[in-house]
Motif scaffolding. Structure first.
Motif, PDB file in Angstrom:
ATOM      1  N   ILE A  19       0.848  -1.201   0.000  1.00 46.92           N
ATOM      2  CA  ILE A  19       0.000   0.000   0.000  1.00 46.92           C
ATOM      3  C   ILE A  19       0.877   1.242   0.000  1.00 46.92           C
ATOM      4  O   ILE A  19       0.701   2.178  -0.778  1.00 46.92           O
ATOM      5  N   ASN A  20       1.863   1.200   0.881  1.00 45.31           N
ATOM      6  CA  ASN A  20       2.787   2.308   1.014  1.00 45.31           C
ATOM      7  C   ASN A  20       3.516   2.642  -0.290  1.00 45.31           C
ATOM      8  O   ASN A  20       3.748   3.803  -0.603  1.00 45.31           O
ATOM      9  N   ASN A  24       0.581   6.190  -4.283  1.00 47.45           N
ATOM     10  CA  ASN A  24       0.720   7.437  -5.048  1.00 47.45           C
ATOM     11  C   ASN A  24       0.669   7.212  -6.556  1.00 47.45           C
ATOM     12  O   ASN A  24       0.860   8.143  -7.320  1.00 47.45           O
ATOM     13  N   THR A  25       0.424   5.961  -6.991  1.00 51.03           N
ATOM     14  CA  THR A  25       0.502   5.699  -8.433  1.00 51.03           C
ATOM     15  C   THR A  25      -0.822   5.871  -9.166  1.00 51.03           C
ATOM     16  O   THR A  25      -0.841   6.089 -10.367  1.00 51.03           O
ATOM     17  N   CYS A  26      -1.938   5.718  -8.438  1.00 56.50           N
ATOM     18  CA  CYS A  26      -3.254   5.771  -9.060  1.00 56.50           C
ATOM     19  C   CYS A  26      -3.438   4.741 -10.159  1.00 56.50           C
ATOM     20  O   CYS A  26      -4.221   4.942 -11.086  1.00 56.50           O
ATOM     21  N   LEU A  27      -2.721   3.630 -10.081  1.00 56.00           N
ATOM     22  CA  LEU A  27      -2.941   2.540 -11.031  1.00 56.00           C
ATOM     23  C   LEU A  27      -4.106   1.688 -10.529  1.00 56.00           C
ATOM     24  O   LEU A  27      -4.268   1.518  -9.318  1.00 56.00           O
ATOM     25  N   ASN A  28      -4.877   1.141 -11.461  1.00 57.31           N
ATOM     26  CA  ASN A  28      -6.014   0.324 -11.059  1.00 57.31           C
ATOM     27  C   ASN A  28      -5.587  -0.813 -10.133  1.00 57.31           C
ATOM     28  O   ASN A  28      -4.561  -1.449 -10.350  1.00 57.31           O
ATOM     29  N   LEU A  46      -5.569   2.515   1.028  1.00 57.82           N
ATOM     30  CA  LEU A  46      -4.918   2.986  -0.206  1.00 57.82           C
ATOM     31  C   LEU A  46      -5.286   4.448  -0.450  1.00 57.82           C
ATOM     32  O   LEU A  46      -4.438   5.292  -0.717  1.00 57.82           O
ATOM     33  N   TYR A  47      -6.577   4.708  -0.337  1.00 57.22           N
ATOM     34  CA  TYR A  47      -7.091   6.063  -0.548  1.00 57.22           C
ATOM     35  C   TYR A  47      -6.493   7.044   0.462  1.00 57.22           C
ATOM     36  O   TYR A  47      -5.986   8.117   0.102  1.00 57.22           O
ATOM     37  N   PRO A  51      -2.404  10.735  -2.723  1.00 59.33           N
ATOM     38  CA  PRO A  51      -2.554  12.187  -2.861  1.00 59.33           C
ATOM     39  C   PRO A  51      -4.026  12.587  -3.049  1.00 59.33           C
ATOM     40  O   PRO A  51      -4.348  13.761  -3.042  1.00 59.33           O
ATOM     41  N   ARG A  52      -4.909  11.591  -3.227  1.00 60.79           N
ATOM     42  CA  ARG A  52      -6.329  11.889  -3.422  1.00 60.79           C
ATOM     43  C   ARG A  52      -7.111  11.899  -2.110  1.00 60.79           C
ATOM     44  O   ARG A  52      -8.339  12.057  -2.116  1.00 60.79           O
TER      45      ARG A  52
END
Ligand SMILES: Nc1ncnc2c1ncn2[C@@H]1O[C@H](COP(=O)(O)OP(=O)(O)OP(=O)(O)O)[C@@H](O)[C@H]1O
Ligand SMILES: [Mg+2]
Lengths: 355, 126
Positions: A19-20, A24-28, A46-47, A51-52
């Protein structure tokens, strides 16, 4: 606030590390695992680490809604798109823009909606029902399922291309029975939580024997089932009854009868040794914190002190009790000075029983 | 003499990994291996700018090859990437979309992939 991912097993530590590294990748992401293992907890972590985190986390359960309703929930509709569409409504793909869209139970999504989903994931564009306008959307898609998607691809009820597109990062959470070390830590965490939530509840924590039984149980409903047991204990305060009411493991019987099977008993012993170990450790270390904090907290020096204090206190009480609380006799037996004994009694809060 | 070229090879199949390792090693490359995308990412984050070329399988547990490529392209844009897949068109297409420099289909001819590697790294040197 999101639920922390509690656990000390290698699988949970590895998931935290993953997770760490990928938040920050925002990959599916595709999260798999049996019911109640914590798929939603992982999605939320994850969320929260991404950054989101300041934007929205929007969840939709693909199994709970009939096809047409699911479609309009996902993409929204224009006024008059269908009978009953009295006014325009935004879909989740729009409300989740810049945030996370959590597609829960993705394995249950009907095939027709899978094609549309694939298209949106490829293009980043969608159009609401009854609209010919395309909207751009930037959502981070995290999907979860307790279904075996490979099997569903085989029998053609899940699209292979959608599977590969979701499966860029895969997080598989093993069932609780395969990571028994996590059980004492979860019990500790939820005991503390429910104590603060049910101020009238007064269930006592499991003793060593009960904890061993709880750890040995196979937990078909995983963490959710464990939570329910602890809630029940808050009200009933009767571990005996709670243990009795747990559904039996259908596979337990054959396992016992094959006890001489070396392969089986081999697999059994390390587990028991492990849960015994966690039981001992949990007496001195708070296992309910996050792993980073946990490792900070663990120090042999500190634990040595806690462990020896605990044993010393019991021994002092035992000896004093035997000699009718005659402190100088007790000091002689314990081979310490009178002063030391008095000091230890006050440090460990040892008092003669009330008459 | 120029320093040896450095390769990171990623595959969840140990046999493929050791075959590739032996082969590239014998040709004078410095080779490191990783068994999945997550292990590879940790190696890369530990030694940014160390490797010249990444050769990765696509379908793997935790971080897939496609995920690894997407992350690498963003964080280490100079690293050359070759993707290999034995799973039909889908993962290959996703790897191209993630901008792998080259996508090859298994079974892979080792001499052919070596030719591609030196071609890609050569371009890098200019
Ligand atoms: N590692 C964990 N630490 C703390 N709480 C957990 C953990 N795993 C699960 N839980 C708790 O257990 C309950 C079930 O978890 P969750 O809803 O995430 O499971 P799920 O895998 O999504 O299950 P389902 O397949 O039934 O939807 C939740 O209340 C969650 O907070
Ligand atoms: Mg869930």
């Amino acid at each position: 606030m999101s639920t922390p991912l509690i656990g000390v097993s290698n699988s949970i530590l590895k998931i935290k590390e993953l997770i760490n590294h990928v938040a920050n990748t925002c990959l599916n992401v595709l999260i798999t695992g049996e019911t109640g293992v914590g798929k939603e907890v992982v999605a939320h972590n994850l969320y929260a680490e991404s950054p989101r985190a300041q934007n929205s986390f929007v969840k939709i359960n693909c199994a709970a809604l009939p096809e047409t309703l699911l479609e309009s929930e996902l993409y929204g509709y224009e006024k008059g798109a269908f009978t009953g569409a009295h006014k325009k409504r935004h879909g989740k793909f729009l409300t989740a823009d810049q945030g996370v869209l959590f597609l829960d139970e993705i394995g249950d999504m009907p095939l027709t909606l899978q094609s549309k989903m694939l298209h949106v994931l490829q293009s980043g564009e969608f159009s609401p029902l009854g609209s010919d306008q395309d909207f751009k959307t930037d959502v981070w898609v995290i999907a979860a399922t307790n279904q075996n998607l490979e099997e569903r691809i085989q029998n053609k009820s899940f699209r292979e291309d959608l599977y590969y597109r979701l499966n860029i990062i895969k997080i598989d959470i093993p069932p609780l029975r395969k990571r028994k070390e996590d059980i004492p830590a979860l019990i500790e965490y939820y005991f503390r939580l429910y104590r603060s939530e049910y101020p009238t509840g007064h269930g006592i924590k499991p003793d060593a024997d009960t904890l061993a039984k709880l750890t040995a149980y196979h937990w078909p409903g995983n963490v959710r089932q464990l939570q329910n047991c602890i809630k029940k204990q808050m009200v009933l305060n009767d571990w005996g009854k709670i243990l009795e009411e747990l559904p039996e493991d259908p596979e337990a019987a054959p396992r016992v009868s094959r006890e001489n099977d070396t392969q089986n008993s081999d697999a059994l012993f390390p587990n028991e040794a492990n849960s015994e170990r966690m039981k001992i450790i949990s007496e001195f270390v708070d296992l309910s914190t996050s792993s980073e904090k946990l490792f900070e907290d663990i120090s042999l020096k500190k634990i040595k002190k806690l462990a020896s204090d605990k044993v010393e206190k019991e021994v002092i009480t035992f000896v004093l009790d035997k000699v009718g609380w005659n402190r100088s006799r007790a000091a002689k037996i314990l081979k310490v000075s009178y002063k030391t004994l008095l000091y230890k009694m006050s440090e460990f809060d040892v008092h003669p029983p009330m008459k | 003499m120029a320093p040896p070229k450095r390769l990171l090879i990623v595959d969840d199949n140990e046999d493929i990994l050791s075959t590739f390792y032996e082969f590239f090693n014998s040709l004078g490359y410095e080779v490191k291996t990783a068994v999945d995308g997550f292990a590879a990412l940790k190696v890369l984050r530990d030694k940014p700018d160390y490797f010249d070329c990444l050769i990765t399988d696509l379908v793997m547990p935790n971080i897939s090859g496609v995920g690894l490529i997407a992350i690498v392209k963003k964080e280490y844009p100079d690293l050359k990437i070759i993707a290999m897949t034995g799973y039909g068109d889908q993962p290959g297409a996703l790897a191209s979309e993630a901008e792998a420099d080259l996508v090859l289909f298994k079974p892979i001819d080792l001499f052919k992939i070596e030719a591609k590697v030196s071609e890609l790294i050569g371009q890098n040197d200019e």
